[in-house]
Design a protein around this motif. Structure first.
Motif, PDB file in Angstrom:
ATOM      1  N   VAL A 158       0.862  -1.184   0.000  1.00 55.95           N
ATOM      2  CA  VAL A 158       0.000   0.000   0.000  1.00 55.95           C
ATOM      3  C   VAL A 158       0.901   1.236   0.000  1.00 55.95           C
ATOM      4  N   PRO A 159       0.747   2.121  -0.975  1.00 56.78           N
ATOM      5  CA  PRO A 159       1.600   3.320  -1.008  1.00 56.78           C
ATOM      6  C   PRO A 159       1.525   4.106   0.299  1.00 56.78           C
ATOM      7  N   GLY A 160       2.682   4.469   0.812  1.00 58.90           N
ATOM      8  CA  GLY A 160       2.757   5.244   2.045  1.00 58.90           C
ATOM      9  C   GLY A 160       2.683   4.427   3.314  1.00 58.90           C
ATOM     10  N   ALA A 161       2.392   3.118   3.216  1.00 53.67           N
ATOM     11  CA  ALA A 161       2.220   2.309   4.418  1.00 53.67           C
ATOM     12  C   ALA A 161       3.524   2.165   5.201  1.00 53.67           C
ATOM     13  N   ALA A 162       4.645   2.036   4.515  1.00 60.38           N
ATOM     14  CA  ALA A 162       5.920   1.859   5.216  1.00 60.38           C
ATOM     15  C   ALA A 162       6.222   3.065   6.092  1.00 60.38           C
ATOM     16  N   ASP A 163       6.082   4.270   5.538  1.00 58.93           N
ATOM     17  CA  ASP A 163       6.355   5.471   6.328  1.00 58.93           C
ATOM     18  C   ASP A 163       5.367   5.594   7.484  1.00 58.93           C
ATOM     19  N   ARG A 164       4.131   5.235   7.241  1.00 63.55           N
ATOM     20  CA  ARG A 164       3.139   5.312   8.318  1.00 63.55           C
ATOM     21  C   ARG A 164       3.480   4.337   9.442  1.00 63.55           C
ATOM     22  N   GLN A 165       3.942   3.137   9.092  1.00 64.16           N
ATOM     23  CA  GLN A 165       4.331   2.168  10.111  1.00 64.16           C
ATOM     24  C   GLN A 165       5.514   2.675  10.933  1.00 64.16           C
ATOM     25  N   LEU A 166       6.490   3.275  10.263  1.00 60.66           N
ATOM     26  CA  LEU A 166       7.648   3.799  10.979  1.00 60.66           C
ATOM     27  C   LEU A 166       7.246   4.950  11.898  1.00 60.66           C
ATOM     28  N   ASN A 167       6.330   5.796  11.430  1.00 66.81           N
ATOM     29  CA  ASN A 167       5.841   6.881  12.282  1.00 66.81           C
ATOM     30  C   ASN A 167       5.128   6.331  13.515  1.00 66.81           C
ATOM     31  N   THR A 168       4.385   5.239  13.333  1.00 70.74           N
ATOM     32  CA  THR A 168       3.694   4.623  14.466  1.00 70.74           C
ATOM     33  C   THR A 168       4.691   4.074  15.475  1.00 70.74           C
ATOM     34  N   LEU A 169       5.728   3.391  15.004  1.00 80.49           N
ATOM     35  CA  LEU A 169       6.744   2.866  15.918  1.00 80.49           C
ATOM     36  C   LEU A 169       7.386   3.993  16.721  1.00 80.49           C
ATOM     37  N   ALA A 170       7.664   5.124  16.065  1.00 77.67           N
ATOM     38  CA  ALA A 170       8.254   6.256  16.776  1.00 77.67           C
ATOM     39  C   ALA A 170       7.286   6.825  17.801  1.00 77.67           C
ATOM     40  N   ALA A 171       6.014   6.962  17.405  1.00 81.64           N
ATOM     41  CA  ALA A 171       5.010   7.499  18.324  1.00 81.64           C
ATOM     42  C   ALA A 171       4.812   6.593  19.534  1.00 81.64           C
ATOM     43  N   PHE A 172       5.047   5.295  19.355  1.00 81.87           N
ATOM     44  CA  PHE A 172       4.871   4.327  20.435  1.00 81.87           C
ATOM     45  C   PHE A 172       6.173   4.067  21.191  1.00 81.87           C
ATOM     46  N   GLY A 173       7.189   4.884  20.945  1.00 76.97           N
ATOM     47  CA  GLY A 173       8.421   4.804  21.717  1.00 76.97           C
ATOM     48  C   GLY A 173       9.368   3.707  21.303  1.00 76.97           C
ATOM     49  N   MET A 174       9.288   3.247  20.043  1.00 74.80           N
ATOM     50  CA  MET A 174      10.154   2.151  19.591  1.00 74.80           C
ATOM     51  C   MET A 174      10.849   2.512  18.282  1.00 74.80           C
ATOM     52  N   PRO A 175      11.666   3.565  18.274  1.00 72.58           N
ATOM     53  CA  PRO A 175      12.449   3.849  17.075  1.00 72.58           C
ATOM     54  C   PRO A 175      13.545   2.799  16.911  1.00 72.58           C
ATOM     55  N   PRO A 176      13.905   2.446  15.685  1.00 69.61           N
ATOM     56  CA  PRO A 176      14.943   1.421  15.495  1.00 69.61           C
ATOM     57  C   PRO A 176      16.341   1.962  15.754  1.00 69.61           C
ATOM     58  N   ASP A 177      17.254   1.042  16.001  1.00 69.54           N
ATOM     59  CA  ASP A 177      18.667   1.390  16.154  1.00 69.54           C
ATOM     60  C   ASP A 177      19.305   1.345  14.762  1.00 69.54           C
ATOM     61  N   GLY A 178      19.443   2.484  14.136  1.00 71.23           N
ATOM     62  CA  GLY A 178      20.077   2.518  12.824  1.00 71.23           C
ATOM     63  C   GLY A 178      19.072   2.625  11.692  1.00 71.23           C
ATOM     64  N   PRO A 179      19.585   2.707  10.467  1.00 65.74           N
ATOM     65  CA  PRO A 179      18.731   2.905   9.301  1.00 65.74           C
ATOM     66  C   PRO A 179      17.805   1.712   9.062  1.00 65.74           C
ATOM     67  N   VAL A 180      16.652   2.020   8.481  1.00 68.63           N
ATOM     68  CA  VAL A 180      15.692   0.985   8.106  1.00 68.63           C
ATOM     69  C   VAL A 180      16.144   0.354   6.796  1.00 68.63           C
ATOM     70  N   VAL A 181      16.140  -0.970   6.749  1.00 71.47           N
ATOM     71  CA  VAL A 181      16.507  -1.712   5.538  1.00 71.47           C
ATOM     72  C   VAL A 181      15.227  -2.088   4.799  1.00 71.47           C
ATOM     73  N   ARG A 182      15.262  -1.960   3.480  1.00 77.62           N
ATOM     74  CA  ARG A 182      14.095  -2.286   2.655  1.00 77.62           C
ATOM     75  C   ARG A 182      14.465  -3.411   1.697  1.00 77.62           C
ATOM     76  N   GLN A 183      13.695  -4.479   1.729  1.00 78.12           N
ATOM     77  CA  GLN A 183      14.024  -5.657   0.935  1.00 78.12           C
ATOM     78  C   GLN A 183      14.047  -5.380  -0.566  1.00 78.12           C
ATOM     79  N   ARG A 184      13.237  -4.458  -1.027  1.00 80.60           N
ATOM     80  CA  ARG A 184      13.173  -4.214  -2.467  1.00 80.60           C
ATOM     81  C   ARG A 184      14.503  -3.716  -3.025  1.00 80.60           C
TER      82      ARG A 184
END
Length: 299
Positions: free
Chosen positions: A55-81
């Motif tokens: 779904v277009p935009g879903a990846a960014d929305r998921q990352l925003n949700t993780l940040a809002a819920f206090g779970m930012p990742p350690d380091g850059p996000v890797v994308r399989q594509r």
């Protein structure tokens, strides 16, 4: 079996097919807590190899949700594509070793013989673009899951020769996840129990490619009132970025943790970091104790 190096490195790997729902939040929180409790790293990988389902935009929305819920990742996000070259290199090794082969069986031809590929059947139309499968011997493979206990699977009769690259050119999940976990140095895989039966296939691939096998822990699934996985039901509503605490507290309780061990209120990230010291994996149930139609009901 190769052993994993230390320190602990975990991951959360959602597919960008929509916003994060409560079931995804449980998986994210469980894997985040296990990593933080061990003093390790937690990374996020977007499993976006299935472009038709994205779904277009879903990846960014998921990352925003993780940040809002206090779970930012350690380091850059890797994308399989962006990692097809790594999957191709692994596939080339398997083909060169005779561990993988081209298959032109149609779905209907396989269904006629029970749906499990043990040898190529039917006409094998040379005009049909082949899928690439892993050659699976007569083999029962088992492992010790840190939450579910011992698990064994007769790979030849349960799954047969499984697909590594689809006939439409898309990479299969089983190959991509094995290559990525090894490349990213993942030592512990904490995910939903719906992927428990995929693990023997992944361990077999790790063995064929000479890759280390992580530790596995499969969390209980969040089910709706009909017993379906919440992510596949109409009740898989997105969690609320603007008000994270009701869903966070519900996910904490769903994982078997006492409510008093989580300081609800304020910024989620520091509260979750404090709670990580009190997080007890031994309290996580092996299976869901009850269906969830309203996550707020768990608070």
């Amino acid at each position: 079996m190769l052993t994993m190096p230390t320190p602990y490195r975990g991951r959360f790997a959602p597919s960008p097919t929509g916003p994060l729902h409560f079931g995804s939040l449980v998986a994210a929180l469980g894997s985040w807590m296990m990593a933080r409790r061990a003093g390790g790293e937690w990374i996020v990988r977007m499993e976006d190899i299935d472009a038709p389902r994205e779904v277009p935009g879903a990846a960014d929305r998921q990352l925003n949700t993780l940040a809002a819920f206090g779970m930012p990742p350690d380091g850059p996000v890797v994308r399989q594509r962006q990692r097809g070259h790594l999957y191709q290199a692994a596939l080339d090794r398997l083909l060169a070793a005779g561990e993988a082969f081209a298959c032109r069986c149609s779905r209907s031809e396989l269904e006629a013989v029970g749906g499990i590929h043990r040898r190529c059947v039917g006409a094998g139309d040379p005009a049909r673009t082949p899928a690439i499968r892993l050659r699976v011997p007569a083999l029962t493979l088992g492992f010790e899951d840190e939450l579910q206990g011992p698990y064994r699977q007769a790979l030849d009769t349960a799954v047969g020769d499984f697909v590594l690259k689809r006939a439409d050119g898309l990479w299969a999940y089983q190959l991509a996840v094995v290559v990525d976990d090894a490349d990213q140095g993942i030592t512990h895989v904490v995910r939903g129990a719906d992927l428990l039966d995929s693990t023997p296939r992944q361990i077999l691939l790790q063995q064929r490619l000479g890759l280390p096998t992580p530790h596995y822990a499969h969390l209980p699934l969040v089910l709706d009132a009909t017993g379906r996985k919440l992510g596949k039901s109409l009740q898989a509503l997105p969690v609320d970025d603007a008000d994270p605490w009701p869903a966070l507290a519900a996910a904490w309780r769903f994982l078997g943790q006492p409510a008093a061990a989580l300081d609800v209120g304020g910024a989620p990230e520091p509260a979750l970091r404090r709670a990580a010291d009190r997080f007890d994996p031994g309290r996580i149930p092996a299976s869901s104790g009850h269906p969830v139609s309203d996550p707020a009901a768990l608070t």
